[in-house]
Enzyme design. Structure first.
Site, PDB file in Angstrom:
ATOM      1  N   HIS A  99      32.065  96.830 -61.958  1.00 21.76           N
ATOM      2  CA  HIS A  99      30.917  96.307 -63.522  1.00 21.76           C
ATOM      3  C   HIS A  99      31.858  96.708 -64.702  1.00 21.76           C
ATOM      4  O   HIS A  99      32.151  98.155 -64.478  1.00 21.76           O
ATOM      5  CB  HIS A  99      29.247  97.046 -62.734  1.00 21.76           C
ATOM      6  CG  HIS A  99      28.983  95.764 -64.099  1.00 21.76           C
ATOM      7  ND1 HIS A  99      28.272  96.039 -65.427  1.00 21.76           N
ATOM      8  CD2 HIS A  99      28.052  94.379 -63.744  1.00 21.76           C
ATOM      9  CE1 HIS A  99      27.486  95.770 -65.627  1.00 21.76           C
ATOM     10  NE2 HIS A  99      27.989  94.313 -64.972  1.00 21.76           N
ATOM     11  N   ASP A 126      26.004  91.221 -57.763  1.00 24.35           N
ATOM     12  CA  ASP A 126      26.520  89.966 -56.447  1.00 24.35           C
ATOM     13  C   ASP A 126      26.191  90.385 -55.501  1.00 24.35           C
ATOM     14  O   ASP A 126      26.175  89.209 -54.206  1.00 24.35           O
ATOM     15  CB  ASP A 126      27.134  89.602 -57.080  1.00 24.35           C
ATOM     16  CG  ASP A 126      26.742  88.995 -58.466  1.00 24.35           C
ATOM     17  OD1 ASP A 126      25.585  88.459 -58.292  1.00 24.35           O
ATOM     18  OD2 ASP A 126      27.131  88.659 -59.118  1.00 24.35           O
TER      19      ASP A 126
HETATM   20  N1  CMC Z   1      38.305  94.801 -56.705  1.00 26.12           N
HETATM   21  C1  CMC Z   1      39.752  95.331 -56.866  1.00 26.12           C
HETATM   22  N2  CMC Z   1      39.934  96.665 -57.887  1.00 26.12           N
HETATM   23  C2  CMC Z   1      38.768  96.085 -59.381  1.00 26.12           C
HETATM   24  C3  CMC Z   1      38.074  95.399 -59.547  1.00 26.12           C
HETATM   25  C4  CMC Z   1      37.356  94.387 -57.623  1.00 26.12           C
HETATM   26  N3  CMC Z   1      36.567  94.084 -58.004  1.00 26.12           N
HETATM   27  N4  CMC Z   1      37.016  95.851 -60.485  1.00 26.12           N
HETATM   28  C5  CMC Z   1      37.909  96.091 -61.190  1.00 26.12           C
HETATM   29  N5  CMC Z   1      39.036  96.594 -60.952  1.00 26.12           N
HETATM   30  C6  CMC Z   1      40.269  97.517 -60.278  1.00 26.12           C
HETATM   31  C7  CMC Z   1      41.264  96.488 -61.681  1.00 26.12           C
HETATM   32  O1  CMC Z   1      42.504  96.374 -60.802  1.00 26.12           O
HETATM   33  C8  CMC Z   1      41.670  97.986 -62.936  1.00 26.12           C
HETATM   34  O2  CMC Z   1      42.459  98.694 -61.954  1.00 26.12           O
HETATM   35  P1  CMC Z   1      44.006  99.334 -62.717  1.00 26.12           P
HETATM   36  O3  CMC Z   1      43.092 100.537 -63.392  1.00 26.12           O
HETATM   37  O4  CMC Z   1      45.010  99.468 -61.889  1.00 26.12           O
HETATM   38  O5  CMC Z   1      44.638  97.866 -63.289  1.00 26.12           O
HETATM   39  C9  CMC Z   1      40.025  98.743 -62.680  1.00 26.12           C
HETATM   40  O6  CMC Z   1      39.505  98.536 -61.326  1.00 26.12           O
HETATM   41  C10 CMC Z   1      39.196  98.810 -63.997  1.00 26.12           C
HETATM   42  O7  CMC Z   1      38.867  96.664 -64.114  1.00 26.12           O
HETATM   43  P2  CMC Z   1      39.195  96.252 -65.063  1.00 26.12           P
HETATM   44  O8  CMC Z   1      39.193  94.708 -64.533  1.00 26.12           O
HETATM   45  O9  CMC Z   1      39.763  96.800 -66.251  1.00 26.12           O
HETATM   46  O10 CMC Z   1      37.405  96.195 -65.071  1.00 26.12           O
HETATM   47  P3  CMC Z   1      36.540  95.325 -66.055  1.00 26.12           P
HETATM   48  O11 CMC Z   1      35.534  96.009 -66.980  1.00 26.12           O
HETATM   49  O12 CMC Z   1      37.335  94.395 -67.367  1.00 26.12           O
HETATM   50  O13 CMC Z   1      36.182  94.002 -65.485  1.00 26.12           O
HETATM   51  C11 CMC Z   1      35.105  93.008 -63.428  1.00 26.12           C
HETATM   52  C12 CMC Z   1      34.593  94.198 -64.553  1.00 26.12           C
HETATM   53  C13 CMC Z   1      33.398  92.807 -62.831  1.00 26.12           C
HETATM   54  C14 CMC Z   1      35.226  91.795 -64.274  1.00 26.12           C
HETATM   55  C15 CMC Z   1      35.521  93.749 -62.318  1.00 26.12           C
HETATM   56  O14 CMC Z   1      35.098  94.974 -61.539  1.00 26.12           O
HETATM   57  C16 CMC Z   1      35.652  92.133 -61.731  1.00 26.12           C
HETATM   58  O15 CMC Z   1      36.519  91.720 -61.291  1.00 26.12           O
HETATM   59  N6  CMC Z   1      35.253  92.505 -59.914  1.00 26.12           N
HETATM   60  C17 CMC Z   1      34.927  91.699 -59.391  1.00 26.12           C
HETATM   61  C18 CMC Z   1      34.129  90.317 -59.473  1.00 26.12           C
HETATM   62  C19 CMC Z   1      32.472  90.818 -59.772  1.00 26.12           C
HETATM   63  O16 CMC Z   1      31.527  91.224 -59.086  1.00 26.12           O
HETATM   64  N7  CMC Z   1      31.926  90.247 -60.554  1.00 26.12           N
HETATM   65  C20 CMC Z   1      30.312  89.978 -60.606  1.00 26.12           C
HETATM   66  C21 CMC Z   1      29.560  91.851 -61.908  1.00 26.12           C
HETATM   67  S1  CMC Z   1      28.030  91.765 -62.121  1.00 26.12           S
HETATM   68  C22 CMC Z   1      26.717  90.234 -61.825  1.00 26.12           C
HETATM   69  C23 CMC Z   1      27.399  89.387 -63.087  1.00 26.12           C
HETATM   70  O17 CMC Z   1      28.261  90.086 -64.335  1.00 26.12           O
HETATM   71  O18 CMC Z   1      27.504  88.542 -63.635  1.00 26.12           O
END
Ligand code: CMC
Length: 436
Positions: free
Chosen positions: A312, A370
């Site tokens: 998140h 989720d």
């Molecule tokens: N699986 C694997 N790696 C992950 C994940 C994941 N679910 N989420 C983040 N990371 C890694 C990402 O690759 C990055 O690694 P590195 O620093 O080595 O490049 C690090 O963690 C930081 O990730 P980010 O993409 O910069 O984080 P963000 O804050 O931009 O993204 C997120 C947040 C929710 C989009 C992401 O965690 C994600 O894609 N999760 C899976 C989708 C998900 O479950 N979404 C629902 C969110 S809660 C309900 C809602 O908001 O609707």
């Protein structure tokens, strides 16, 4: 900002020059102070760069507060755990919209107000026939909600408080009907009209599950679980879809158009679409013995595979909604007599392995709301494509509350971010005959 005064400042100096800018520091009631950069360009001629807005407050809000380091989620100051346990979805809707919990009279009036608006204009039914039967229900509700502004032309008068009040009722009340009809259309069953003798969540389950030839079997525990799921999704501060609603709203667009924009934004798998993606992921993994291989794929940066339902932007400890959701999941499976659900077993093992894996620990990735919601909804009989629709039904309350707050905030201007331009510098047009 309305009524918030600075408590200090930080000074930013351009390296190699005497030019500096004093940025006022503005406090929130809780949370970190915020540097006000509005005069930065005027004083120093520079913009700020923050893709994804991880460090940028786009508005002042009194609705929802998240402390991601401590897994805290407050609506108007009330912890989500207390609301999920003691309140009801419509009471939370009142709280988000109006700022305080209702007294008994206000609660009844609000609930009656919502009930009174739950039918949709009969002409709107014909919109459904324009969609393919196999259309994703998110596509359908996005179109139908957008079309609502054609039925309520008065809604463009957003500066009229009565128009805002009634638009909020219309959106909150009609979304379950619109959503359930999208499902009924996809399976070719007759649309069920809302019933005013049922509660909000119960009515939604009824419109989804009932058919005209036979009496509908209500299940109190499932209605309560649905009500709790709605509460858990009701609002979440300035997330992508809410920011989309606010950005659309900043132009003066009507609330139905703004909420349709929010639905479009919610659909993405990184946001509300994740609940659907979790179930697809679990089905793909198939068996506990495949978890290890799947986790390796997730950790491989070239694979583009993410562990859906994990991570998140704000929560870096745990998502309090996920904890309640997991508990609800066990309750619902118990009531339905589902013992040893393979998907739940798989999800729990996956969570366990991920929480102990250095990759996830280092990045502070925890299950989000989720991760378990899809398992509950599947057990309740919801098809996967309806999961995000349910999220949209609940989040409509947050969207209209945030939209209303924005329209009533005199400091808000049209949203218009800047950019770092990295394209071609100015150059002269080359006639076709002279191009190589
Ligand atoms: N699986 C694997 N790696 C992950 C994940 C994941 N679910 N989420 C983040 N990371 C890694 C990402 O690759 C990055 O690694 P590195 O620093 O080595 O490049 C690090 O963690 C930081 O990730 P980010 O993409 O910069 O984080 P963000 O804050 O931009 O993204 C997120 C947040 C929710 C989009 C992401 O965690 C994600 O894609 N999760 C899976 C989708 C998900 O479950 N979404 C629902 C969110 S809660 C309900 C809602 O908001 O609707």
């Amino acid at each position: 900002m309305s009524g918030t005064s600075a408590v200090g400042s930080i000074t930013v100096t351009l390296d190699g020059s005497d030019n500096s800018a004093k940025l006022p520091l503005i406090p929130g009631s809780i949370g970190p102070q915020v540097a006000d950069i509005r005069k930065l360009y005027d004083n120093l001629g520079v913009f700020t760069y923050d893709p994804g807005f991880g460090n940028t407050a786009s508005c002042e809000s009194k609705i929802t507060y998240i402390d991601g380091d401590h897994g805290l989620l407050l609506h108007r100051g009330y912890p989500i755990e207390q609301l999920a346990e003691k309140s009801s979805f419509l009471e939370v809707a009142y709280l988000l919209l109006r700022g305080e919990l209702p007294n008994a009279k206000e609660k009844i009036e609000f609930e009656l107000g919502v009930l009174r608006h739950n039918m949709v204009h009969e002409q709107l039914r014909s919109f459904y026939n324009g969609f393919r039967r196999d259309a994703h229900p998110m596509a359908v509700i996005c179109g139908v909600v957008g079309a609502m502004s054609a039925f309520y032309p008065d809604s463009v008068d957003i500066n009229n408080p009565e128009v805002r009040r009634i638009s909020a009722f219309r959106l909150i009340a009609k979304l379950p009907t619109i959503a359930a009809w999208a499902y009924k259309y996809s399976i070719g069953q007759p649309f069920m009209y809302p019933r005013n003798d049922l509660g909000y969540a119960e009515n939604f389950l009824y419109m989804m599950g009932a058919v005209p030839p036979e009496p509908y079997q209500h299940n109190e525990v499932l209605s309560q679980a649905m009500d709790r799921i709605l509460i858990l999704h009701a609002d979440h501060e300035q997330n992508a879809s809410t920011s989309t609603v606010r950005l659309a709203g900043s132009t003066g667009a009507n609330p139905f158009a703004c909420v349709a924009a929010g639905i479009a934004s919610l659909w993405g798998p990184a946001h509300g679409g994740a609940n659907e993606a979790v179930l697809k992921m679990l089905a793909e993994i198939g068996h506990v013995s495949n978890i290890k291989g799947f986790i390796e794929k997730v950790k491989d940066k070239n694979s583009n595979v993410r562990l859906m339902g994990f991570g998140h932007r704000v929560y870096k400890n745990y998502d309090p909604r996920a904890k309640i959701m997991e508990k609800t999941c066990h309750e619902v499976l118990d009531v339905l007599g589902i013992k040893g659900d393979p998907l739940l077993d798989l999800a729990m093992e996956l969570e366990n392995i991920a929480l102990n894996d250095e990759y996830f620990v280092q990045r502070k990735l925890y299950p989000n709301v989720d991760f378990y919601s899809g398992i509950i909804l599947k057990a309740m009989g919801f098809p996967t494509s309806m999961f995000t629709v349910l999220f949209a039904v609940a989040r409509t309350v947050g969207w209209v509350s945030q939209w209303k707050e924005q329209v009533e905030d005199s400091s808000q201007r049209i949203g218009r971010p800047r950019q770092i331009y990295t394209g071609a510098k100015q150059r002269d047009y080359v006639p076709l005959s002279e191009r190589g």
